[in-house]
Scaffold this active site. Structure first.
Site: not given
Ligand code: G6Q
Length: 549
Positions: A206, A212, A267-268, A353, A384, A512
């Site tokens: 996003k 990463e 994002g989520r 989150e 199990h 971060k």
């Molecule tokens: C979700 C969070 C988080 C995000 C990641 C990746 O709600 O904000 O999990 O999706 O940190 O972020 P980017 O899509 O910006 O790389």
């Protein structure tokens, strides 16, 4: 509602829950022969049986009053109307708009966002069709065989889980891979098996600023170029999903190959947007449409069903009953379905989150416990492994069991084992086994009296452990969409009850920032100014590893 009304409603819930702590669920069944049927509700392909909970009619009524007192109805309306409910980031949370049909209208700031959503969906659909039909060709004129999604968190967990769950619909030529972890063993291990001429990389971020993802994306690009490809070839093998065109272009991806979304998609909550591109590539646009339709149907149910019949609201209220009323700290999710094995990880992010907060929307300390620790694993495997603690441990662990009535992919001999175990576990957790029963069973089996005395306490199950049973007619794109949306709205409902903002995630920032400073210390020597003695020592102990590599 006034503060006094809200306090009164919480007090009533607490009083009922306190009074109910020692009640036995099996006695509730004995006292009401219609309990099972009265505590089943359905929305489309999803049925919830919540009868195996330590709760009765009065407790539920207290919870419904709490929902009213906390303004749930207004909050739901505000979310669906596109109001800026994510107050700290000053934006709406409009994932529901991502699954609205083309002819729907939802104006935000004078724009019909549904038009925007469908414009992007059409582009994604066109691109997916080209790749699937073999018209999108790589640098040597061959069709794509492997799709690698590089993204993390919300840009990984949703599409990964859905691709797994719908793998029966996967295109026979396309293999889909997910790279989230920046541990280089993952991507370098994967790249060894890929052909650069037939691989498509989807860089999903996003912000397009996530370290990463960018480190992995750079490694992928360098590998591609090292295999003899030119910069110009990148356009055929790298696409981006992002809201940040500038950074996408700076990375070297043509913005013609970028699929956008909007800041009002968290994002989520983004798997329904262009972030779902790997899903669409794998299962095709029509199946993706079904997923959206299932979610939309659940949105409608959540908006319109009375609390008594509202699946997300019931799940949320029952959760609050245990977390706030009975001191439960965790929530187990046990899918009895191999296709849903990634669901617990997805729900972990969605819930923790969203509601892992300790201040309210207006910045005051919360007055009661908020989000639980969500955990889980495939149910049948869990039996199990960790179910021992569910049955005989000292923690109260509310559990959601999820299973499909039909599974056409699994022969009856297998599915029967899944169904009977899932149902039996819920029964065992609720009924338990008294010492008398344990003794009688051992006598019947001819065990000596001395051994019976020794074993009886170990073979006694207290029972009275609550479960919700979520039954899908079948795991289909539609039921999966409905299931995920049900949990999204459950989490939102709990956030409303706890008065937290479920759509921000400030808690992920500090680590971060500090990581950047430690990284600089590895490069430049010394330590970050604010490093404590332990942090300094750890930097010293690990510097060696970087020098050695
Ligand atoms: C979700 C969070 C988080 C995000 C990641 C990746 O709600 O904000 O999990 O999706 O940190 O972020 P980017 O899509 O910006 O790389």
């Amino acid at each position: 509602m006034t503060q006094t009304t809200r306090h009164g409603a919480w007090h009533r819930v607490q009083a009922h829950a306190d009074a109910f702590k020692s009640h036995r669920i099996r006695d509730l069944f004995a006292a009401d022969e219609r309990r099972a049927e009265r505590m089943q509700v359905r929305s489309g392909p999803v049925l919830l049986d919540y009868s195996k909970n330590r709760i009765d009619h009065d407790g539920l009524e207290a919870l419904f009053s709490l929902a009213d007192a906390m303004g749930l109805r207004t909050a739901i309306d505000a979310m669906f109307a596109g109001e800026s409910i994510n107050s700290t980031e000053q934006r709406p949370a409009l994932h529901a708009a991502l699954r609205m049909p083309r002819d729907a209208v939802l104006e935000v700031g004078g724009r019909n966002v549904v038009d925007d959503v469908h414009a992007v969906l059409s582009r994604v659909r066109r691109f997916a069709d080209q790749v699937r039909d073999g018209q999108w060709l790589g640098r040597t004129g061959e069709a794509i065989t492997d799709v690698v999604n590089i993204g993390i968190g919300g840009s990984d967990l949703g599409p990964r889980m859905v691709c797994d769950a719908l793998s029966a619909h996967a295109h026979p030529r396309l293999r889909t891979h997910f790279v989230a972890n920046v541990d280089g063993t993952l991507i370098t291990g994967l790249l060894r098996h890929l052909d650069p001429n037939t691989t498509l990389f989807v860089i999903a971020s996003k912000s397009f600023g996530t370290q990463e993802t960018l480190v992995n994306a750079n490694t992928a690009r360098q590998w591609f170029l090292d295999q003899g490809a030119s910069e110009a070839d990148i356009a055929k093998h790298f696409v981006a999903v992002s809201t940040n065109a500038e950074k996408v272009a700076a990375f070297g991806i043509d913005t013609d190959n970028m699929f956008g979304f909007w800041d009002w998609v968290g994002g989520r909550y983004s798997l329904w947007s262009a972030i779902g591109l790997p899903v669409m590539l794998s299962v095709g646009p029509d199946v993706f449409d079904e997923l959206l339709a299932g979610a939309h149907q659940m949105d409608h149910h959540f908006r319109t069903a009375p609390w008594q019949e509202n699946l997300p609201v019931l799940l949320a209220l029952i959760g609050v009953w245990y977390i706030n009323g009975m001191g439960a700290n965790t929530q187990l999710v046990s899918p009895y379905d191999h296709g849903l094995r990634q669901l617990p990880a997805f729900l972990q992010q969605l819930d923790m989150e969203s509601n892992g907060k300790s201040v309210t929307r207006d910045g005051k300390p919360v007055e009661r416990h908020t989000g639980p620790v969500v955990w889980g694993y495939s149910g049948i495997n869990g039996q199990h492994a960790f179910y021992q603690l569910l049955h005989q441990g000292t923690e109260l662990i509310p559990a959601d069991f999820i299973v499909s009535v039909r599974n056409r992919l699994s022969p009856d001999a297998h599915h029967k084992v899944i169904l009977s175990n899932c149902i039996a576990q819920a029964q065992a957790l609720m009924q338990g086994r008294s010492t008398e029963q344990a003794v009688a069973e051992m006598r019947e089996a001819g065990v000596s009296e001395a051994r019976i005395r020794e074993l009886a306490p170990h073979r006694t199950f207290a029972g009275n452990r609550p479960t919700n049973m979520v039954l899908l007619d079948e795991l289909t794109p539609r039921s999966l969409g409905a299931l995920i949306a049900m949990y999204e709205h459950k989490v939102f409902t709990q956030g409303v009850l706890w008065q937290v903002n479920s759509f921000d995630q400030w808690g992920v920032e500090l680590g971060k920032q500090l990581a950047k400073r430690i990284e600089a210390a590895y490069d430049e020597g010394g330590y970050p100014d604010d490093a404590d003695a332990s942090t300094r020592a750890l930097i010293d102990l690990t510097r060696e590893g970087l020098r050695a590599s």
